[in-house]
Design an enzyme around this catalytic site. Sequence first.
Site, PDB file in Angstrom:
ATOM      1  N   HIS A  67      57.888  50.219  16.813  1.00  0.00           N
ATOM      2  CA  HIS A  67      58.741  49.772  15.698  1.00  0.00           C
ATOM      3  C   HIS A  67      57.906  49.726  14.434  1.00  0.00           C
ATOM      4  CE1 HIS A  67      61.315  47.201  18.679  1.00  0.00           C
ATOM      5  NE2 HIS A  67      61.827  48.405  18.573  1.00  0.00           N
ATOM      6  N   GLU A  96      68.714  53.900  18.896  1.00  0.00           N
ATOM      7  CA  GLU A  96      67.316  53.885  18.437  1.00  0.00           C
ATOM      8  C   GLU A  96      66.558  55.143  18.876  1.00  0.00           C
ATOM      9  OE1 GLU A  96      65.590  50.125  19.379  1.00  0.00           O
ATOM     10  OE2 GLU A  96      64.205  50.175  17.676  1.00  0.00           O
ATOM     11  N   HIS A 155      70.167  45.189  22.048  1.00  0.00           N
ATOM     12  CA  HIS A 155      69.704  44.389  20.932  1.00  0.00           C
ATOM     13  C   HIS A 155      70.099  44.960  19.560  1.00  0.00           C
ATOM     14  CE1 HIS A 155      65.920  46.803  19.818  1.00  0.00           C
ATOM     15  NE2 HIS A 155      66.499  47.488  20.752  1.00  0.00           N
ATOM     16  N   ASP A 206      67.619  49.031  26.732  1.00  0.00           N
ATOM     17  CA  ASP A 206      66.440  48.219  26.393  1.00  0.00           C
ATOM     18  C   ASP A 206      66.380  46.874  27.127  1.00  0.00           C
ATOM     19  OD1 ASP A 206      64.952  49.875  24.756  1.00  0.00           O
ATOM     20  OD2 ASP A 206      66.049  49.337  22.947  1.00  0.00           O
ATOM     21  N   TYR A 222      57.978  41.494  25.764  1.00  0.00           N
ATOM     22  CA  TYR A 222      59.139  42.233  25.254  1.00  0.00           C
ATOM     23  C   TYR A 222      60.244  41.264  24.845  1.00  0.00           C
ATOM     24  CZ  TYR A 222      62.392  46.210  25.193  1.00  0.00           C
ATOM     25  OH  TYR A 222      63.274  47.179  24.822  1.00  0.00           O
TER      26      TYR A 222
END
Lengths: 55, 395
Positions: free
Chosen positions: B24, B82, B146, B165, B193
């Site tokens: 990220h 993502e 998320h 995820d 995480y």
Amino acid sequence: MDKYRCTVCSYIYDPKIGDPDNGVKPGTPFENLPADWVCPECGVGKDMFEKVSEV
Amino acid sequence: MPAIQIYKDIYWVGAIDWNVRSFHGHTYSTKRGTTYNAYLIMDEKIALVDTVYGPFSDEMIERIKEIVDPQKIDYIIANHVETDHSGALPAIKKIAKNAKIICSAKCKDGLSRHYYGNWDYQIVKTGDTLKLGKKTLSFLEAPMIHWPDSMFTYLVEDQILMPNDAFGQHYATSKRFDDEVNQFELMDEAAKYYANILIPLGSLILKKIQEVQKMNIPIKMIAPSHGIIWRKDPAKIINAYIDWASNKTKPKAVVVFETMWGATEKMARKITEGVTDAGIEVKLFDLNQTDRTEIIKEMLDAKGYLIGCSTHDNDMLPNMGGFLTFLKGLKPKNRIAAAFGSYGWAGGAVKGIEEAIKESGVELAQPSISARYVPDENELKNCYEFGKEFAKKIK
């Protein structure tokens, strides 16, 4: 008083319940929420909410 | 490494990113690397569930080729926008020209804004199913677990959940299953995480787990999009998520400080001694020596946070500023905190820390403690008592 849904996480703001954890009393219409009020679930602002059409 | 059959006619065709150390952008340090898990389901119709990060597109395609000609893929299930999961979409779509992309409405919107491809989409909602032949896929939207577009795919007959995820770990290993790896490493990465990505979404996660439990669907295996697959004990990670999302903590404090010339560090050490002598577990971190991702992981099961910083330009130091910005986003519930720090003339860091703590929704358990320039013996004694006092509140 209308319910409003968060378009990001689907949380429903129910004016009958308010958001007591964040100082919003039951009976507060969505329109009267302070401008800096955010979704208690995902943190986005009021502008990300849409009115829920009652069935 | 070949494609790996994880269940009858279901293959792992993902990629292992052994050396990625920053995720990220620079928000998450992946000390153990990561994996991007994509799954190929072979049936009358062929489905690919998620893809991999763009630079690994060829690797994924090679693995698919071991099983089937990728042109024959009928559906690509995109559980999440993502780029670490959708990055190989342009490459695979070039080959699998007729493959339809199955995703949530928000995922379609997100993918369009990433790749601008003229692709064939089919929007699905919670409860929708897709029959592949013998196997049926069932979809469950999971907004903000998320991202708003997030979705889980469930293989009805095989009882396998592919939650993207959720339940993942940034953990590169040559093994694919929970029973094949070091358990400490596995849970360490699962906790890291959760702490760094999912803390703010705890109440949504609890509700989603309850929703799945009410649906009464058996889960034999959880195949997330990062790390290993939970086949031996999927309940282990579900129960861990329930605990984390319920904000269960233990009597533990984490002291985090940033110092200029060592005065705030002296205070931090004395405070840590006080907490220790009160019989409470404590960990002390110099923010500039420890990875932030690691510190946040330690804060996941801690009840109390003690945050210290020297004053610089009438406020806290910049790295502490960044750290507290991260904490404000995490909004950890059911925690307490207190601030400390040294200053030269007017102070300001401690006030800034306290404001940030309040904004993060953490309760300020006691007034802050400060020392001008370098703490003297008496002030150090007060720091010790400050730690002891704080420890009593987290017992």
